[in-house]
Design a protein around this motif. Structure first.
Motif, PDB file in Angstrom:
ATOM      1  N   THR A   1       0.813  -1.214   0.000  1.00 15.51           N
ATOM      2  CA  THR A   1       0.000   0.000   0.000  1.00 15.51           C
ATOM      3  C   THR A   1       0.846   1.263   0.000  1.00 15.51           C
ATOM      4  OG1 THR A   1      -1.895  -1.011   1.082  1.00 15.51           O
ATOM      5  CG2 THR A   1      -1.652   1.354   1.346  1.00 15.51           C
ATOM      6  N   PHE A   2       1.827   1.324   0.869  1.00 11.83           N
ATOM      7  CA  PHE A   2       2.545   2.575   1.076  1.00 11.83           C
ATOM      8  C   PHE A   2       3.461   2.911  -0.092  1.00 11.83           C
ATOM      9  CE2 PHE A   2       1.446   0.753   5.185  1.00 11.83           C
ATOM     10  CZ  PHE A   2       0.616   1.752   5.661  1.00 11.83           C
ATOM     11  N   SER A   3       4.170   1.911  -0.598  1.00 13.12           N
ATOM     12  CA  SER A   3       5.035   2.192  -1.741  1.00 13.12           C
ATOM     13  C   SER A   3       4.215   2.579  -2.949  1.00 13.12           C
ATOM     14  CB  SER A   3       5.910   0.973  -2.048  1.00 13.12           C
ATOM     15  OG  SER A   3       5.109  -0.140  -2.409  1.00 13.12           O
ATOM     16  N   GLN A   4       3.082   1.898  -3.164  1.00 13.68           N
ATOM     17  CA  GLN A   4       2.253   2.212  -4.326  1.00 13.68           C
ATOM     18  C   GLN A   4       1.534   3.540  -4.149  1.00 13.68           C
ATOM     19  OE1 GLN A   4       0.051  -0.676  -6.387  1.00 13.68           O
ATOM     20  NE2 GLN A   4       1.279  -2.418  -5.713  1.00 13.68           N
ATOM     21  N   SER A   5       1.169   3.879  -2.923  1.00 13.65           N
ATOM     22  CA  SER A   5       0.525   5.173  -2.693  1.00 13.65           C
ATOM     23  C   SER A   5       1.473   6.312  -3.029  1.00 13.65           C
ATOM     24  CB  SER A   5       0.064   5.287  -1.238  1.00 13.65           C
ATOM     25  OG  SER A   5      -0.970   4.368  -0.960  1.00 13.65           O
ATOM     26  N   PHE A   6       2.699   6.182  -2.643  1.00 16.18           N
ATOM     27  CA  PHE A   6       3.642   7.276  -2.853  1.00 16.18           C
ATOM     28  C   PHE A   6       4.124   7.371  -4.302  1.00 16.18           C
ATOM     29  CE2 PHE A   6       3.663   7.227   1.723  1.00 16.18           C
ATOM     30  CZ  PHE A   6       3.807   8.570   2.044  1.00 16.18           C
ATOM     31  N   THR A   7       3.769   6.388  -5.138  1.00 17.90           N
ATOM     32  CA  THR A   7       4.136   6.515  -6.552  1.00 17.90           C
ATOM     33  C   THR A   7       3.320   7.597  -7.251  1.00 17.90           C
ATOM     34  OG1 THR A   7       2.580   4.751  -7.202  1.00 17.90           O
ATOM     35  CG2 THR A   7       4.883   4.113  -6.769  1.00 17.90           C
TER      36      THR A   7
ATOM     37  N   GLU B   1      -3.733   7.716 -14.147  1.00 19.67           N
ATOM     38  CA  GLU B   1      -4.131   6.532 -14.909  1.00 19.67           C
ATOM     39  C   GLU B   1      -3.313   6.395 -16.191  1.00 19.67           C
ATOM     40  OE1 GLU B   1      -8.121   4.377 -16.825  1.00 19.67           O
ATOM     41  OE2 GLU B   1      -8.267   6.370 -15.896  1.00 19.67           O
ATOM     42  N   LEU B   2      -3.031   7.514 -16.858  1.00 23.92           N
ATOM     43  CA  LEU B   2      -2.220   7.441 -18.067  1.00 23.92           C
ATOM     44  C   LEU B   2      -0.810   6.941 -17.753  1.00 23.92           C
ATOM     45  CD1 LEU B   2      -1.831   7.915 -21.074  1.00 23.92           C
ATOM     46  CD2 LEU B   2      -1.303  10.317 -20.579  1.00 23.92           C
ATOM     47  N   ILE B   3      -0.307   7.288 -16.597  1.00 26.99           N
ATOM     48  CA  ILE B   3       1.036   6.849 -16.197  1.00 26.99           C
ATOM     49  C   ILE B   3       1.047   5.369 -15.846  1.00 26.99           C
ATOM     50  CG2 ILE B   3       2.830   7.087 -14.429  1.00 26.99           C
ATOM     51  CD1 ILE B   3       2.054  10.055 -14.241  1.00 26.99           C
ATOM     52  N   THR B   4       0.035   4.917 -15.093  1.00 23.87           N
ATOM     53  CA  THR B   4       0.083   3.580 -14.488  1.00 23.87           C
ATOM     54  C   THR B   4      -0.816   2.546 -15.160  1.00 23.87           C
ATOM     55  OG1 THR B   4      -1.708   4.097 -12.951  1.00 23.87           O
ATOM     56  CG2 THR B   4       0.536   4.647 -12.248  1.00 23.87           C
ATOM     57  N   SER B   5      -1.783   2.991 -15.973  1.00 24.34           N
ATOM     58  CA  SER B   5      -2.822   2.140 -16.574  1.00 24.34           C
ATOM     59  C   SER B   5      -3.870   1.710 -15.548  1.00 24.34           C
ATOM     60  CB  SER B   5      -2.238   0.892 -17.261  1.00 24.34           C
ATOM     61  OG  SER B   5      -1.857  -0.101 -16.335  1.00 24.34           O
ATOM     62  N   ILE B   6      -3.795   2.254 -14.325  1.00 23.46           N
ATOM     63  CA  ILE B   6      -4.732   1.892 -13.254  1.00 23.46           C
ATOM     64  C   ILE B   6      -5.526   3.131 -12.855  1.00 23.46           C
ATOM     65  CG2 ILE B   6      -4.989   0.946 -10.932  1.00 23.46           C
ATOM     66  CD1 ILE B   6      -2.200  -0.300 -11.256  1.00 23.46           C
TER      67      ILE B   6
ATOM     68  N   ASN C   1       4.795   1.461 -13.289  1.00 26.09           N
ATOM     69  CA  ASN C   1       4.910   2.841 -12.807  1.00 26.09           C
ATOM     70  C   ASN C   1       4.145   3.059 -11.505  1.00 26.09           C
ATOM     71  OD1 ASN C   1       6.444   3.536 -15.050  1.00 26.09           O
ATOM     72  ND2 ASN C   1       4.676   4.228 -16.232  1.00 26.09           N
ATOM     73  N   ALA C   2       3.224   2.152 -11.197  1.00 29.43           N
ATOM     74  CA  ALA C   2       2.501   2.226  -9.931  1.00 29.43           C
ATOM     75  C   ALA C   2       3.222   1.489  -8.817  1.00 29.43           C
ATOM     76  CB  ALA C   2       1.098   1.639 -10.089  1.00 29.43           C
TER      77      ALA C   2
ATOM     78  N   THR D   1       9.950   2.417  -7.900  1.00 31.91           N
ATOM     79  CA  THR D   1      10.405   3.711  -7.389  1.00 31.91           C
ATOM     80  C   THR D   1      11.605   4.217  -8.159  1.00 31.91           C
ATOM     81  OG1 THR D   1      11.786   2.576  -5.746  1.00 31.91           O
ATOM     82  CG2 THR D   1       9.567   3.234  -5.058  1.00 31.91           C
ATOM     83  N   ARG D   2      11.929   3.527  -9.263  1.00 30.71           N
ATOM     84  CA  ARG D   2      13.048   3.988 -10.087  1.00 30.71           C
ATOM     85  C   ARG D   2      12.646   5.238 -10.848  1.00 30.71           C
ATOM     86  NH1 ARG D   2      12.683  -1.240 -11.912  1.00 30.71           N
ATOM     87  NH2 ARG D   2      12.244  -0.446 -14.007  1.00 30.71           N
ATOM     88  N   THR D   3      13.611   6.041 -11.203  1.00 30.46           N
ATOM     89  CA  THR D   3      13.326   7.273 -11.945  1.00 30.46           C
ATOM     90  C   THR D   3      13.984   7.286 -13.317  1.00 30.46           C
ATOM     91  OG1 THR D   3      15.257   8.351 -10.950  1.00 30.46           O
ATOM     92  CG2 THR D   3      13.154   8.600  -9.803  1.00 30.46           C
TER      93      THR D   3
END
Length: 500
Positions: free
Chosen positions: A219-225, A357-362, A486-487, A490-492
């Motif tokens: 949850t936390f890692s995906q929230s902060f994406t 959504e465009l970034i992650t598809s979600i 992308n969701a 944490t890489r850039t």
């Protein structure tokens, strides 16, 4: 639900009602909670200022989690409306417990621990309602202009809640050193907030959609994406600085009137709060059509420079015996401009779901809302902490305050400088961020069209201009968009550079 229902005024009113709680609760807290603890209970201001900040650290756990819960819940009511219903009762109870007098005149350490815990409970209740509520509109309506109308209506009710929350306590709290008066006010507002939230639950709807479950471990890692989106990062900064500027007005209003102007009695504080809050209400009505016809950031661009001038002018009337009508006139201008910031912020949030959504598809409005709600609380917590520290730095004496005595002349001047110059700095930063914020109606429509292409619902090919817009708004290279990684990641290295 159908288009006809979405265009009805009654639907917009029902949607907006819950923000009587969203807008009102923070006005009561930012205006009176520090005063309650310092003047009624005698706690040191620097210590008091850390209580909301600790609550915000707790929010770093609860807000992302609530966003995840809202996105993964299945209910016949709709996931977000279900949690709005559950949160209505929890919010009413947790608001009351914050104002229970505890160890008055006793152990400062005991008081501190108690009110930290009570604030954390309130903050959890606020999260249960506002995270789903902030994510509800994207699941109700997709049209850009119609969303603007709903956001505008919502902010009118937010302003109405602020008026009620700002005026009723000033009329009821005759002695700001009497702790029992604050509790009476809390009981009244708990009922008001409960009814407002239930109206929104009853009068809204939610599109049913496929649930994508995310483990709580992720949850936390995906929230902060969501912060990897360029637009979301800019939005968060606008939210923090813009709302902090408003919090400095309400958080210092009592000190400014009581300690600088020596004019708390005679209904002057009620007049000041009334002017600020009523002008905000008028500003919501004024800026709503402006936003619909121009862009959602236009109210910030129009209102902030005017507010900066009015705030600076306050400095020349910050002394005992100053003409109060001038202060009221300047406060009226400040209130209208404050409305511009608030109405823009919540309107901008709704369109960031599609960017994400465009970034992650979600499609994850709950997570986006959770992080935005967390941001709002961070702004409020930092404001309270900074106000407490600044009051201590200018020599504010809580013993004099609890005894009903005036502060030293140097402290009075210090409060006036904080009231004016803190606003100016925060407003300048907000204005600069709004100027470079990249999403208007044109960009939003391009983003939505590209989402349709990625879903196979549009067979057209993106033009060079559309590709550039997608990259500018998201901060990602075009060929790296629509990737579920992308969701998670944490890489850039797949981004354009990670800058604002």
């Amino acid at each position: 639900m159908g288009k006809d229902k979405s265009e009805k005024l009654l639907s917009r009113i029902c949607y907006g009602f819950a923000d009587i709680y969203g807008g009102g609760a923070f006005v009561v807290i930012s205006t009176f909670f520090t005063v309650f603890l310092t003047k009624a209970l005698g706690m040191p201001p620097a210590l008091v200022g850390t209580i909301p900040l600790i609550g915000k650290i707790w929010d770093a756990v609860t807000d992302p989690m609530m966003g995840n819960i809202a996105d993964r819940t299945q209910s016949k009511f709709g996931a977000k409306r279900f949690w709005i219903l559950v949160g209505s009762i929890i919010s009413a109870i947790t608001f009351i417990v914050m104002w229970v007098p505890f160890l008055a005149g006793g152990s400062i350490a005991g008081q501190y621990i108690f009110y930290v815990l009570m604030y954390m409970l309130f903050s959890t209740g606020f999260t249960i309602v506002m995270v789903p509520y902030n994510g509800l509109l994207p699941d109700m309506i997709s049209d850009y202009t119609l969303r603007s109308k709903y956001s505008g209506t919502r902010m009118i009710f937010s302003s109405l809640g602020a008026i009620i929350a700002g005026l009723v306590p000033t009329l009821m709290i005759k002695d700001n050193t009497d702790a029992s008066e604050y509790l009476t006010v809390a009981l009244i507002f708990a009922v008001i907030f409960l009814v407002a939230i239930l109206v929104t639950f009853a009068g809204t709807w939610e599109r049913q959609k496929k649930i994508r479950k995310v483990s709580f471990a992720a949850t936390f890692s995906q929230s902060f994406t969501v912060f990897r989106s360029r637009s979301f990062k800019l939005f968060v900064l606008i939210f923090i600085f813009g709302q902090a500027a408003a919090d400095f007005v309400t958080g210092l209003a009592v000190y400014y009137i009581d300690d600088v102007l020596n004019a708390y009695g005679g209904g002057n504080f009620t007049k000041l709060m009334g002017v600020i809050l009523i002008s905000q209400f008028l500003g919501m009505i004024l800026f709503g059509p402006v936003m619909s016809k121009t862009s959602k950031k236009a109210p910030i661009l129009f209102g902030t420079p005017v507010r900066m001038l009015a705030s600076f002018a306050m400095l020349f009337f910050s002394y005992e015996g100053a003409p109060f009508t001038v202060i009221l006139a300047l406060s009226f201008v400040i209130g209208i401009a404050m409305a511009g910031t608030s109405i823009s912020i919540y309107a901008l949030l709704n369109d960031l779901v599609e960017v994400d959504e465009l970034i992650t598809s979600i499609n994850r409005p709950g997570i986006c809302s959770g992080m935005a709600t967390f941001t709002r609380k961070i702004a409020a917590g930092l404001s309270s902490a900074v106000i407490g520290v600044l009051l201590a730095m200018v020599g504010y004496d809580e013993n004099l305050a609890s005894a009903g005595m005036r502060q030293a002349a140097s402290t009075q001047r210090g409060i006036a400088y904080i009231y004016v110059f803190a606003q100016l700095l925060l407003l300048l930063i907000t204005l600069l961020l709004a100027i470079i914020f990249p999403v208007t109606k044109k960009e939003y429509e391009i983003i939505c069209k590209e989402i349709e292409r990625r879903k196979g619902e549009d067979n057209s090919i993106a033009s060079a201009e559309e590709i550039a817009v997608c990259e500018k708004v998201t901060g990602y290279k075009f060929d790296k968009l629509w990737n579920v990684e992308n969701a998670i990641s944490t890489r850039t290295d797949e981004k354009l550079g990670g800058s604002l």
